[in-house]
Design a protein around this motif. Structure first.
Motif, PDB file in Angstrom:
ATOM      1  N   VAL A  34       3.730  -1.501   4.982  1.00 32.56           N
ATOM      2  CA  VAL A  34       2.490  -0.859   4.550  1.00 32.56           C
ATOM      3  C   VAL A  34       2.686  -0.250   3.166  1.00 32.56           C
ATOM      4  CG1 VAL A  34       0.780   0.933   5.014  1.00 32.56           C
ATOM      5  CG2 VAL A  34       1.808  -0.334   6.921  1.00 32.56           C
ATOM      6  N   TYR A  35       1.779  -0.595   2.249  1.00 30.83           N
ATOM      7  CA  TYR A  35       1.706   0.084   0.950  1.00 30.83           C
ATOM      8  C   TYR A  35       0.642   1.167   1.064  1.00 30.83           C
ATOM      9  CZ  TYR A  35       4.693  -3.015  -1.797  1.00 30.83           C
ATOM     10  OH  TYR A  35       5.779  -3.694  -2.318  1.00 30.83           O
ATOM     11  N   GLU A  36       1.080   2.406   1.055  1.00 27.84           N
ATOM     12  CA  GLU A  36       0.130   3.514   1.074  1.00 27.84           C
ATOM     13  C   GLU A  36      -0.658   3.560  -0.235  1.00 27.84           C
ATOM     14  OE1 GLU A  36      -0.814   5.470   3.377  1.00 27.84           O
ATOM     15  OE2 GLU A  36       0.603   4.834   4.910  1.00 27.84           O
ATOM     16  N   ARG A  37       0.011   3.196  -1.286  1.00 24.97           N
ATOM     17  CA  ARG A  37      -0.564   3.107  -2.627  1.00 24.97           C
ATOM     18  C   ARG A  37       0.368   2.192  -3.422  1.00 24.97           C
ATOM     19  NH1 ARG A  37       2.131   7.825  -2.089  1.00 24.97           N
ATOM     20  NH2 ARG A  37       3.728   8.306  -3.661  1.00 24.97           N
ATOM     21  N   PRO A  38      -0.037   1.750  -4.606  1.00 20.84           N
ATOM     22  CA  PRO A  38       0.847   0.885  -5.386  1.00 20.84           C
ATOM     23  C   PRO A  38       2.227   1.510  -5.589  1.00 20.84           C
ATOM     24  CG  PRO A  38      -1.325   0.908  -6.362  1.00 20.84           C
ATOM     25  CD  PRO A  38      -1.345   1.931  -5.264  1.00 20.84           C
ATOM     26  N   GLY A  39       3.256   0.736  -5.272  1.00 15.62           N
ATOM     27  CA  GLY A  39       4.622   1.189  -5.480  1.00 15.62           C
ATOM     28  C   GLY A  39       5.213   2.004  -4.357  1.00 15.62           C
ATOM     29  N   ALA A  40       4.426   2.387  -3.367  1.00 15.35           N
ATOM     30  CA  ALA A  40       4.920   3.221  -2.267  1.00 15.35           C
ATOM     31  C   ALA A  40       4.776   2.472  -0.951  1.00 15.35           C
ATOM     32  CB  ALA A  40       4.145   4.545  -2.210  1.00 15.35           C
ATOM     33  N   CYS A  41       5.872   1.854  -0.494  1.00 15.32           N
ATOM     34  CA  CYS A  41       5.806   1.061   0.729  1.00 15.32           C
ATOM     35  C   CYS A  41       6.839   1.525   1.746  1.00 15.32           C
ATOM     36  CB  CYS A  41       6.019  -0.421   0.428  1.00 15.32           C
ATOM     37  SG  CYS A  41       7.688  -0.845  -0.120  1.00 15.32           S
ATOM     38  N   SER A  42       6.567   1.227   3.003  1.00 13.99           N
ATOM     39  CA  SER A  42       7.498   1.551   4.086  1.00 13.99           C
ATOM     40  C   SER A  42       7.226   0.613   5.256  1.00 13.99           C
ATOM     41  CB  SER A  42       7.332   3.010   4.528  1.00 13.99           C
ATOM     42  OG  SER A  42       6.019   3.235   5.020  1.00 13.99           O
ATOM     43  N   ILE A  43       8.221   0.474   6.124  1.00 14.37           N
ATOM     44  CA  ILE A  43       8.054  -0.297   7.354  1.00 14.37           C
ATOM     45  C   ILE A  43       7.606   0.667   8.438  1.00 14.37           C
ATOM     46  CG2 ILE A  43       9.129  -1.867   8.994  1.00 14.37           C
ATOM     47  CD1 ILE A  43       9.010  -2.903   6.122  1.00 14.37           C
ATOM     48  N   ARG A  44       6.463   0.373   9.064  1.00 10.59           N
ATOM     49  CA  ARG A  44       5.885   1.288  10.038  1.00 10.59           C
ATOM     50  C   ARG A  44       5.604   0.577  11.353  1.00 10.59           C
ATOM     51  NH1 ARG A  44       0.943   3.952   6.902  1.00 10.59           N
ATOM     52  NH2 ARG A  44       0.422   4.426   9.070  1.00 10.59           N
ATOM     53  N   GLU A  45       5.463   1.377  12.392  1.00  8.19           N
ATOM     54  CA  GLU A  45       5.030   0.879  13.704  1.00  8.19           C
ATOM     55  C   GLU A  45       3.519   1.045  13.760  1.00  8.19           C
ATOM     56  OE1 GLU A  45       6.648  -0.896  17.241  1.00  8.19           O
ATOM     57  OE2 GLU A  45       7.736  -0.078  15.526  1.00  8.19           O
ATOM     58  N   LEU A  46       2.792  -0.070  13.897  1.00  5.26           N
ATOM     59  CA  LEU A  46       1.338  -0.040  13.900  1.00  5.26           C
ATOM     60  C   LEU A  46       0.797  -0.627  15.198  1.00  5.26           C
ATOM     61  CD1 LEU A  46       0.451  -1.374  10.315  1.00  5.26           C
ATOM     62  CD2 LEU A  46       0.703   1.000  11.050  1.00  5.26           C
ATOM     63  N   PRO A  47      -0.435  -0.278  15.562  1.00  8.33           N
ATOM     64  CA  PRO A  47      -1.055  -0.930  16.718  1.00  8.33           C
ATOM     65  C   PRO A  47      -1.217  -2.428  16.466  1.00  8.33           C
ATOM     66  CG  PRO A  47      -2.275   1.043  16.087  1.00  8.33           C
ATOM     67  CD  PRO A  47      -1.297   0.784  14.997  1.00  8.33           C
ATOM     68  N   LEU A  60      -7.132  -6.706  -6.299  1.00  9.49           N
ATOM     69  CA  LEU A  60      -7.787  -6.908  -5.007  1.00  9.49           C
ATOM     70  C   LEU A  60      -7.309  -5.914  -3.946  1.00  9.49           C
ATOM     71  CD1 LEU A  60      -7.727 -10.813  -4.693  1.00  9.49           C
ATOM     72  CD2 LEU A  60      -9.680  -9.366  -5.301  1.00  9.49           C
ATOM     73  N   GLY A  61      -6.294  -5.131  -4.278  1.00  6.67           N
ATOM     74  CA  GLY A  61      -5.694  -4.240  -3.294  1.00  6.67           C
ATOM     75  C   GLY A  61      -6.638  -3.156  -2.795  1.00  6.67           C
ATOM     76  N   ARG A  62      -6.675  -2.990  -1.481  1.00 10.18           N
ATOM     77  CA  ARG A  62      -7.427  -1.896  -0.854  1.00 10.18           C
ATOM     78  C   ARG A  62      -6.438  -1.113  -0.004  1.00 10.18           C
ATOM     79  NH1 ARG A  62     -13.199  -4.789   0.939  1.00 10.18           N
ATOM     80  NH2 ARG A  62     -13.705  -5.629  -1.138  1.00 10.18           N
ATOM     81  N   TYR A  63      -5.896  -0.077  -0.589  1.00 10.23           N
ATOM     82  CA  TYR A  63      -4.788   0.664   0.019  1.00 10.23           C
ATOM     83  C   TYR A  63      -5.302   1.745   0.963  1.00 10.23           C
ATOM     84  CZ  TYR A  63      -2.558  -1.730  -3.868  1.00 10.23           C
ATOM     85  OH  TYR A  63      -2.136  -2.688  -4.747  1.00 10.23           O
ATOM     86  N   PRO A  64      -4.535   2.012   2.043  1.00  7.43           N
ATOM     87  CA  PRO A  64      -3.265   1.399   2.440  1.00  7.43           C
ATOM     88  C   PRO A  64      -3.480  -0.030   2.950  1.00  7.43           C
ATOM     89  CG  PRO A  64      -3.985   2.927   4.126  1.00  7.43           C
ATOM     90  CD  PRO A  64      -4.934   3.085   2.985  1.00  7.43           C
ATOM     91  N   ILE A  65      -2.476  -0.894   2.710  1.00  4.17           N
ATOM     92  CA  ILE A  65      -2.611  -2.299   3.063  1.00  4.17           C
ATOM     93  C   ILE A  65      -1.251  -2.905   3.413  1.00  4.17           C
ATOM     94  CG2 ILE A  65      -2.333  -3.139   0.688  1.00  4.17           C
ATOM     95  CD1 ILE A  65      -4.752  -4.593   3.331  1.00  4.17           C
ATOM     96  N   THR A  66      -1.262  -3.807   4.391  1.00  6.88           N
ATOM     97  CA  THR A  66      -0.100  -4.649   4.663  1.00  6.88           C
ATOM     98  C   THR A  66      -0.244  -5.889   3.808  1.00  6.88           C
ATOM     99  OG1 THR A  66       0.246  -3.863   6.922  1.00  6.88           O
ATOM    100  CG2 THR A  66       1.087  -6.059   6.390  1.00  6.88           C
ATOM    101  N   THR A  67       0.699  -6.109   2.903  1.00  8.17           N
ATOM    102  CA  THR A  67       0.617  -7.232   1.985  1.00  8.17           C
ATOM    103  C   THR A  67       1.206  -8.498   2.615  1.00  8.17           C
ATOM    104  OG1 THR A  67       2.664  -6.484   0.948  1.00  8.17           O
ATOM    105  CG2 THR A  67       0.598  -5.757  -0.062  1.00  8.17           C
ATOM    106  N   GLY A  68       1.267  -9.558   1.806  1.00  6.42           N
ATOM    107  CA  GLY A  68       1.807 -10.837   2.278  1.00  6.42           C
ATOM    108  C   GLY A  68       0.712 -11.853   2.478  1.00  6.42           C
ATOM    109  N   HIS A  69       0.489 -12.717   1.476  1.00  4.89           N
ATOM    110  CA  HIS A  69      -0.583 -13.714   1.572  1.00  4.89           C
ATOM    111  C   HIS A  69      -0.040 -15.133   1.765  1.00  4.89           C
ATOM    112  CE1 HIS A  69       0.447 -13.387  -2.713  1.00  4.89           C
ATOM    113  NE2 HIS A  69       0.062 -14.642  -2.845  1.00  4.89           N
ATOM    114  N   GLU A  70       1.282 -15.282   1.841  1.00  2.00           N
ATOM    115  CA  GLU A  70       1.905 -16.587   2.079  1.00  2.00           C
ATOM    116  C   GLU A  70       2.671 -16.501   3.398  1.00  2.00           C
ATOM    117  OE1 GLU A  70       4.440 -17.408  -1.261  1.00  2.00           O
ATOM    118  OE2 GLU A  70       2.924 -16.890  -2.750  1.00  2.00           O
ATOM    119  N   PHE A  71       2.150 -17.099   4.476  1.00  2.00           N
ATOM    120  CA  PHE A  71       2.785 -16.918   5.783  1.00  2.00           C
ATOM    121  C   PHE A  71       2.501 -18.098   6.710  1.00  2.00           C
ATOM    122  CE2 PHE A  71      -1.321 -14.779   5.712  1.00  2.00           C
ATOM    123  CZ  PHE A  71      -1.955 -15.302   6.831  1.00  2.00           C
ATOM    124  N   ALA A  72       3.322 -18.199   7.750  1.00  2.00           N
ATOM    125  CA  ALA A  72       3.141 -19.231   8.778  1.00  2.00           C
ATOM    126  C   ALA A  72       3.777 -18.747  10.068  1.00  2.00           C
ATOM    127  CB  ALA A  72       3.772 -20.558   8.336  1.00  2.00           C
ATOM    128  N   GLY A  73       3.324 -19.287  11.192  1.00  2.00           N
ATOM    129  CA  GLY A  73       3.887 -18.869  12.478  1.00  2.00           C
ATOM    130  C   GLY A  73       3.217 -19.577  13.642  1.00  2.00           C
TER     131      GLY A  73
END
Length: 348
Positions: A8-21, A54-67
């Protein structure tokens, strides 16, 4: 309550790994268990520095993914839990002036998974079912997650519109330069050459059957001479995949009369160059750009599956989700190509 780990990026440059629903699956949505998500050196670094437009913070980034499909909404048809998929990240509104003219990249309310909608640097991501594309079993997830940059390069190919027999030069051998060079190799082009300053990257392209010329950063006249020895009148088209405005003046000089330059990679907002309009006028040159893709994922998957675009040598390193802060710094290493995050472990 079921939870997941996410960046999660709370704002530009400030990210952390969080437990989310866990995402809640809507009727026309699916939830993907993300097996691989690659870092975009341009867009993802912007989230990590000044912020993405295009960022709308806070946001989980990553636009290239597969699964794998993990959950399916009640109205979803034609998909099954466990299907191997990727998803088009582009979400144009479909209603505005530009969308009604099928100019979707210029949508006035353009949104994107991984920028304004929670993205793939998480264990699970929610997407609309109409954005899904099936990944053949022959494509590993570490490569399937790069469908988005391949799609962007296909949009550039449409913009470039190579005529039969044209000679084309690609400036830059980063991931996008390598993808573009391979697509051009399978186009109408007569000769395709990639020009870049890192021999190890050019070696990868040589292995893919693309001709290369080593760029000399200290003395551009050396590589310019090498280009003109091969193409005495210059080339018909150049694709700039460097992201550096400083190379553009050299590009113009290497164009044949009536040649055209397509700027693929975005430059910094404060970078400027001087263009001599008289030179453009006398030589009837063209300069235009290629922005992001919309609705090109199907062709991108086909290009990868057919082997026309090979991505195996582009994966430089793998990281766990918790290692993302290190990975986003490592992307600045000029020796790396694509760095891939594995949110659910290293095994497919």
């Amino acid at each position: 309550m079921e939870t997941m780990k996410a960046l999660v990026y709370e704002r530009p440059g400030a990210c952390s790994i969080r437990e989310l629903p866990m995402p809640v699956c809507g009727e026309d949505e699916v939830i993907i268990k993300v097996m691989a998500a690659s870092i975009c050196k341009g867009a993802d670094r912007r989230h990590h520095t000044t912020g993405h437009k295009l960022g709308r913070y806070p946001i989980t980034t990553g636009h290239e993914f597969a699964g794998y499909i993990y959950k399916i909404g009640g109205a979803v048809k034609g998909w099954n839990i466990g299907d191997r998929v990727t998803a088009d990240n582009a979400v144009p509104c479909g209603k505005c002036y530009f969308c009604k003219r099928e100019m979707y990249t210029h949508c006035v309310d353009f949104q994107s998974v991984g920028h304004s909608i929670p993205g793939g640097f998480a264990q699970y991501v929610k997407v609309k079912d109409n954005s899904l594309f099936k990944i053949p079993d022959t494509i590993p997830f570490n490569e399937a997650c790069m469908t988005e940059p391949v799609a962007c390069c296909i949009h550039a190919m449409d913009r470039l519109d190579v005529k039969f027999g044209e000679d084309v030069l690609v400036f830059g051998a980063g991931p996008n330069g390598m993808i573009l060079a391979q697509l051009l190799k399978h186009s109408n082009a007569n000769q395709v050459v990639c020009l870049a300053p890192t021999q190890s990257k050019l070696d990868v392209l040589n292995g893919y059957g693309v001709d290369t010329i080593l760029m000399d950063r200290k003395d551009p006249e050396i590589h310019k001479k090498a280009v003109f020895e091969r193409f005495p009148y210059g080339v018909d088209a150049i694709v700039d995949a460097t992201g550096s405005a400083s190379v553009l003046p050299d590009c113009f000089q290497l164009l044949k009369k009536q040649g055209r330059l397509l700027q693929f990679s975005s430059t910094k907002d404060d970078e400027n160059i001087t263009i001599n309009p008289a030179y453009f006028y006398r030589n009837e040159l063209q300069y235009y750009t290629s922005y992001c893709q919309v609705h090109e994922f199907g062709r991108a998957v086909d290009a990868i599956a057919s082997g026309k675009v090979r991505l195996d040598k582009l994966v430089t390193r793998l990281y766990t989700l918790e290692q993302f802060p290190q990975a986003i710094e490592d992307v600045l290493d000029h020796s790396v190509l694509k760095l891939v995050i594995r949110p659910n472990g290293m095994e497919d």
